[in-house]
Design a protein around this motif. Structure first.
Motif, PDB file in Angstrom:
ATOM      1  N   ALA A 128      -7.124   9.497  -9.152  1.00 33.26           N
ATOM      2  CA  ALA A 128      -7.672   8.671 -10.231  1.00 33.26           C
ATOM      3  C   ALA A 128      -7.381   7.187 -10.026  1.00 33.26           C
ATOM      4  O   ALA A 128      -8.039   6.339 -10.637  1.00 33.26           O
ATOM      5  CB  ALA A 128      -7.100   9.126 -11.574  1.00 33.26           C
ATOM      6  N   MET A 129      -6.424   6.871  -9.153  1.00 35.52           N
ATOM      7  CA  MET A 129      -5.991   5.481  -8.992  1.00 35.52           C
ATOM      8  C   MET A 129      -6.373   4.870  -7.651  1.00 35.52           C
ATOM      9  O   MET A 129      -6.476   3.648  -7.539  1.00 35.52           O
ATOM     10  CB  MET A 129      -4.462   5.404  -9.154  1.00 35.52           C
ATOM     11  CG  MET A 129      -3.955   5.776 -10.534  1.00 35.52           C
ATOM     12  SD  MET A 129      -2.143   5.895 -10.587  1.00 35.52           S
ATOM     13  CE  MET A 129      -1.682   4.193 -10.339  1.00 35.52           C
ATOM     14  N   ALA A 130      -6.581   5.680  -6.616  1.00 33.52           N
ATOM     15  CA  ALA A 130      -6.710   5.164  -5.251  1.00 33.52           C
ATOM     16  C   ALA A 130      -7.970   4.314  -5.051  1.00 33.52           C
ATOM     17  O   ALA A 130      -9.007   4.543  -5.668  1.00 33.52           O
ATOM     18  CB  ALA A 130      -6.690   6.313  -4.261  1.00 33.52           C
TER      19      ALA A 130
ATOM     20  N   GLY B 155      -7.391  -0.076   5.740  1.00 33.46           N
ATOM     21  CA  GLY B 155      -7.349  -0.041   4.285  1.00 33.46           C
ATOM     22  C   GLY B 155      -6.012  -0.519   3.750  1.00 33.46           C
ATOM     23  O   GLY B 155      -5.946  -1.368   2.849  1.00 33.46           O
ATOM     24  N   VAL B 156      -4.917  -0.012   4.312  1.00 33.23           N
ATOM     25  CA  VAL B 156      -3.583  -0.397   3.844  1.00 33.23           C
ATOM     26  C   VAL B 156      -3.299  -1.864   4.163  1.00 33.23           C
ATOM     27  O   VAL B 156      -2.734  -2.599   3.333  1.00 33.23           O
ATOM     28  CB  VAL B 156      -2.510   0.524   4.454  1.00 33.23           C
ATOM     29  CG1 VAL B 156      -1.108   0.051   4.052  1.00 33.23           C
ATOM     30  CG2 VAL B 156      -2.724   1.956   4.007  1.00 33.23           C
ATOM     31  N   ARG B 157      -3.696  -2.302   5.352  1.00 32.37           N
ATOM     32  CA  ARG B 157      -3.465  -3.714   5.720  1.00 32.37           C
ATOM     33  C   ARG B 157      -4.310  -4.654   4.869  1.00 32.37           C
ATOM     34  O   ARG B 157      -3.993  -5.853   4.784  1.00 32.37           O
ATOM     35  CB  ARG B 157      -3.746  -3.903   7.207  1.00 32.37           C
ATOM     36  CG  ARG B 157      -2.663  -3.263   8.079  1.00 32.37           C
ATOM     37  CD  ARG B 157      -2.933  -3.411   9.549  1.00 32.37           C
ATOM     38  NE  ARG B 157      -1.823  -2.859  10.345  1.00 32.37           N
ATOM     39  CZ  ARG B 157      -1.874  -2.645  11.657  1.00 32.37           C
ATOM     40  NH1 ARG B 157      -2.996  -2.924  12.332  1.00 32.37           N
ATOM     41  NH2 ARG B 157      -0.826  -2.133  12.290  1.00 32.37           N
ATOM     42  N   SER B 158      -5.354  -4.128   4.250  1.00 33.41           N
ATOM     43  CA  SER B 158      -6.167  -4.920   3.310  1.00 33.41           C
ATOM     44  C   SER B 158      -5.654  -4.764   1.882  1.00 33.41           C
ATOM     45  O   SER B 158      -6.375  -5.062   0.927  1.00 33.41           O
ATOM     46  CB  SER B 158      -7.640  -4.490   3.392  1.00 33.41           C
ATOM     47  OG  SER B 158      -8.154  -4.681   4.691  1.00 33.41           O
ATOM     48  N   HIS B 159      -4.433  -4.246   1.766  1.00 35.07           N
ATOM     49  CA  HIS B 159      -3.749  -4.092   0.469  1.00 35.07           C
ATOM     50  C   HIS B 159      -4.446  -3.079  -0.438  1.00 35.07           C
ATOM     51  O   HIS B 159      -4.510  -3.257  -1.658  1.00 35.07           O
ATOM     52  CB  HIS B 159      -3.630  -5.448  -0.237  1.00 35.07           C
ATOM     53  CG  HIS B 159      -3.009  -6.511   0.618  1.00 35.07           C
ATOM     54  ND1 HIS B 159      -1.665  -6.505   0.959  1.00 35.07           N
ATOM     55  CD2 HIS B 159      -3.558  -7.589   1.245  1.00 35.07           C
ATOM     56  CE1 HIS B 159      -1.400  -7.541   1.732  1.00 35.07           C
ATOM     57  NE2 HIS B 159      -2.523  -8.211   1.937  1.00 35.07           N
ATOM     58  N   LYS B 160      -4.955  -2.012   0.173  1.00 34.31           N
ATOM     59  CA  LYS B 160      -5.596  -0.943  -0.591  1.00 34.31           C
ATOM     60  C   LYS B 160      -4.749   0.329  -0.536  1.00 34.31           C
ATOM     61  O   LYS B 160      -4.007   0.556   0.431  1.00 34.31           O
ATOM     62  CB  LYS B 160      -6.997  -0.646  -0.039  1.00 34.31           C
ATOM     63  CG  LYS B 160      -7.978  -1.794  -0.188  1.00 34.31           C
ATOM     64  CD  LYS B 160      -9.321  -1.440   0.419  1.00 34.31           C
ATOM     65  CE  LYS B 160     -10.303  -2.595   0.284  1.00 34.31           C
ATOM     66  NZ  LYS B 160     -11.619  -2.262   0.899  1.00 34.31           N
ATOM     67  N   SER B 161      -4.868   1.138  -1.572  1.00 35.98           N
ATOM     68  CA  SER B 161      -4.233   2.459  -1.564  1.00 35.98           C
ATOM     69  C   SER B 161      -5.240   3.467  -1.028  1.00 35.98           C
ATOM     70  O   SER B 161      -6.406   3.484  -1.434  1.00 35.98           O
ATOM     71  CB  SER B 161      -3.790   2.844  -2.977  1.00 35.98           C
ATOM     72  OG  SER B 161      -4.863   2.693  -3.895  1.00 35.98           O
TER      73      SER B 161
END
Length: 265
Positions: A39-41, A83-89
């Motif tokens: 629900a949050m990612a 994705g993570v390096r772009s500050h995403k979960s």
């Protein structure tokens, strides 16, 4: 490693890869933590051939959904890292439980090598969901106290020390994954140690709308599989616990005492 801990109470999720077990198919069997993560990612990668699309109804409408059934790890990994390096979960959604036949070992190694934080969230496995549907306990006192989770050799070789016939010698509750294409060979190896009338539960796509569960004697395991035209997503449970039994656990017996209860004579 990223720690979810109190994050589930917030509206923000740390940038990381969350390897989530989707369970056997029924969206209601997701863990609470898995539900909150979905629900949050920001990004969800899922094997669309193995995970029901209904589970994606939980996701945010603006989440990026990526199907990976036709992709290799070399294609999937850069998406997670970027994705993570772009500050995403990022949620990596796996069918069943990630600890069983999910190929997460190499993913975790490569994520760690790239200094990408990750966390693993367990899921219900097909053998657990199947036992619940069958209304059986796989460990019956005085009858069987061991559960073996295994597969037969196919494209992925099984070590010689774990050869199916040698495991069958234990006559435990044996849960056989990923073996429908080799069911004739599997049946022959099982018959080396289990009696022909041993009950086998053939469980196809447990938790999905088209679920099928058939219980047959071991000697009919292969013929039933072929008649039902089952080739994938099939679990076999071979167990004496599938027969009517009368064994009783000592745990709740009136003569059994433990730390929290004195015996009642």
């Amino acid at each position: 490693m990223s720690k979810l801990s109190d994050q589930t109470k917030l509206d923000y999720l740390e940038p990381a890869v969350y390897i989530v077990g989707a369970g056997p198919g029924d969206p209601d069997l997701l863990t609470v933590k898995a539900h909150k993560l979905l629900a949050m990612a920001d990004v969800i990668l899922f094997a669309d051939s193995l995970v029901p699309t209904q589970i994606l109804d939980i996701c945010r409408q603006d989440a990026e959904i990526i199907q990976t059934a036709n992709q290799t790890l070399e294609e999937i990994l850069p998406i997670m890292i970027e994705g993570v390096r772009s500050h995403k979960s990022v949620v990596r959604l796996h069918s069943g439980d990630p600890s069983l036949y999910s190929a997460i070992h190499e993913q975790m190694q490569l994520l760690a090598a790239a200094n990408i934080p990750f966390e693993v969230i367990p899921g219900i496995s097909a053998f657990q969901a199947a036992a619940a549907k069958l209304k059986i306990e796989l460990t019956i006192p005085g009858l069987v106290q061991t559960i073996i989770l295994t597969r037969i050799s196919g494209r992925t070789e099984v070590p010689a020390t774990e050869e199916l016939a040698s495991l069958a010698a234990h006559q435990a509750s044996l849960c056989l994954y990923l073996s429908a294409r080799h069911v004739v060979d599997a049946q022959a190896k099982l018959l080396e140690h289990y009696p022909p009338q041993t009950q086998v539960a053939i469980c196809f796509r447990v938790g999905w709308p088209d679920e099928k569960i058939r219980v047959v004697p071991l000697q009919e395991m292969a013929s039933c599989t072929h008649e039902e035209q089952l080739l994938r997503s099939t679990l076999y449970i071979i167990s004496p616990a599938l027969l009517p039994v009368t064994g009783r656990s000592r745990l709740y017996h009136p003569e059994h005492n433990h730390l929290f209860r004195s015996s009642h004579h």
